[in-house]
Write a protein that holds these residues in place. Structure first.
Motif, short mmCIF file in Angstrom:
data_model
loop_
_atom_site.label_atom_id
_atom_site.label_comp_id
_atom_site.label_asym_id
_atom_site.label_seq_id
_atom_site.Cartn_x
_atom_site.Cartn_y
_atom_site.Cartn_z
N TRP A 115 61.05 75.13 81.11
CA TRP A 115 61.61 76.48 81.30
C TRP A 115 61.51 77.61 80.68
CZ3 TRP A 115 64.25 79.14 77.53
CH2 TRP A 115 64.66 78.38 76.53
N GLU A 116 60.53 77.49 79.45
CA GLU A 116 60.13 78.57 78.84
C GLU A 116 59.32 79.52 79.45
OE1 GLU A 116 59.67 75.44 77.51
OE2 GLU A 116 60.90 75.41 75.76
N SER A 117 58.58 78.98 80.73
CA SER A 117 57.81 79.84 81.36
C SER A 117 58.60 81.02 82.04
CB SER A 117 57.28 79.04 82.64
OG SER A 117 58.19 78.55 83.56
N LEU A 118 59.74 81.13 82.11
CA LEU A 118 60.41 82.40 82.41
C LEU A 118 60.30 83.32 81.58
CD1 LEU A 118 63.94 80.93 84.12
CD2 LEU A 118 62.24 81.80 85.16
N LEU A 119 60.08 83.21 80.39
CA LEU A 119 59.82 84.22 79.41
C LEU A 119 58.52 84.98 79.79
CD1 LEU A 119 60.59 82.46 76.24
CD2 LEU A 119 61.80 83.83 77.40
N LEU A 120 57.59 84.42 80.52
CA LEU A 120 56.51 85.09 80.91
C LEU A 120 56.82 86.39 81.84
CD1 LEU A 120 54.14 82.06 81.67
CD2 LEU A 120 54.19 83.81 79.69
N ILE A 121 58.12 86.18 82.25
CA ILE A 121 58.49 87.52 83.35
C ILE A 121 59.51 88.21 82.34
CG2 ILE A 121 59.77 88.10 85.40
CD1 ILE A 121 58.52 85.60 86.81
N ILE A 122 60.45 87.58 81.78
CA ILE A 122 61.68 88.44 81.15
C ILE A 122 61.33 88.94 80.10
CG2 ILE A 122 63.61 87.69 80.05
CD1 ILE A 122 63.87 85.29 81.45
N MET A 123 60.26 88.71 79.31
CA MET A 123 59.97 89.56 78.34
C MET A 123 59.31 90.81 78.43
SD MET A 123 61.31 88.25 75.62
CE MET A 123 60.43 89.19 74.31
N PRO A 124 58.30 90.94 79.51
CA PRO A 124 57.88 92.20 79.75
C PRO A 124 58.77 92.95 80.67
CG PRO A 124 56.27 90.63 80.59
CD PRO A 124 57.47 89.69 79.93
N LEU A 125 59.52 92.55 81.47
CA LEU A 125 60.79 93.18 82.06
C LEU A 125 61.66 93.83 81.08
CD1 LEU A 125 61.33 93.62 84.79
CD2 LEU A 125 63.13 91.53 84.96
N PHE A 126 61.95 93.10 80.18
CA PHE A 126 62.73 93.52 78.95
C PHE A 126 62.25 94.88 78.33
CE2 PHE A 126 64.17 93.67 74.45
CZ PHE A 126 65.57 93.84 74.67
#
Length: 158
Positions: A42-53
């Motif tokens: 589930w940590e793979s979502l951080l690959l999208i969430i962090m740059p979007l943030f």
């Protein structure tokens, strides 16, 4: 006095491009992770969430380019984004004697300039400008110049 951070446009454009590439790379890495490697879970979502943030922080901070000119009998304020279609640019020009007061609000990453000017219709009008991308020295110079105009206006009224 003239104040402008227009010369930093290329830096802000570079940062914008870099953030978009980071987001696209994160989306690509997410899909590779999900369908090929499946290591992170589930940590793979951080690959999208962090740059979007980070991109959201960049745009929430406000318009990047601010220009101020107090030479002559008028005050000129211009505030625009490096991406023209993202937000409508602000441009105001009014005589110095109409300036009643100003206030600079400094939150964590957001700085705003509120200008109160006299108006025939409603008595006074508040204009808002985003100055988050100005340096501390530039903000102090802006405050000094506006304070001088307000002080001159108050002396003329007395």
């Amino acid at each position: 006095m003239r104040l402008s951070n227009r010369n930093k446009t290329s830096v802000y454009s570079f940062i914008n491009s870099l953030l978009i590439m980071l987001l696209l790379g994160g989306i690509g890495a997410y899909f590779l992770e999900e369908y090929k490697f499946n290591i992170l879970g589930w940590e793979s979502l951080l690959l999208i969430i962090m740059p979007l943030f980070i991109i959201l922080l960049f745009y929430i901070s406000g318009r990047q380019i601010f220009e101020y000119d107090s030479d002559g009998e008028a005050l000129h304020f211009r505030n625009r984004n490096i991406i023209p279609f993202l937000q409508r640019p602000l441009s105001d020009e009014f005589p110095k004697y109409k300036l009643l007061k100003f206030e600079v609000i400094d939150l964590l990453i957001i700085k705003r300039l509120y200008i109160t000017i006299s108006s025939k219709n409603s008595g006074s009008t508040i204009l808002k400008y985003e100055i988050s991308y100005l340096t501390k020295k530039e903000v102090n110079d802006l405050k000094f110049s506006l304070h001088k105009v307000v002080k001159t206006n108050n002396e003329k009224k007395s």
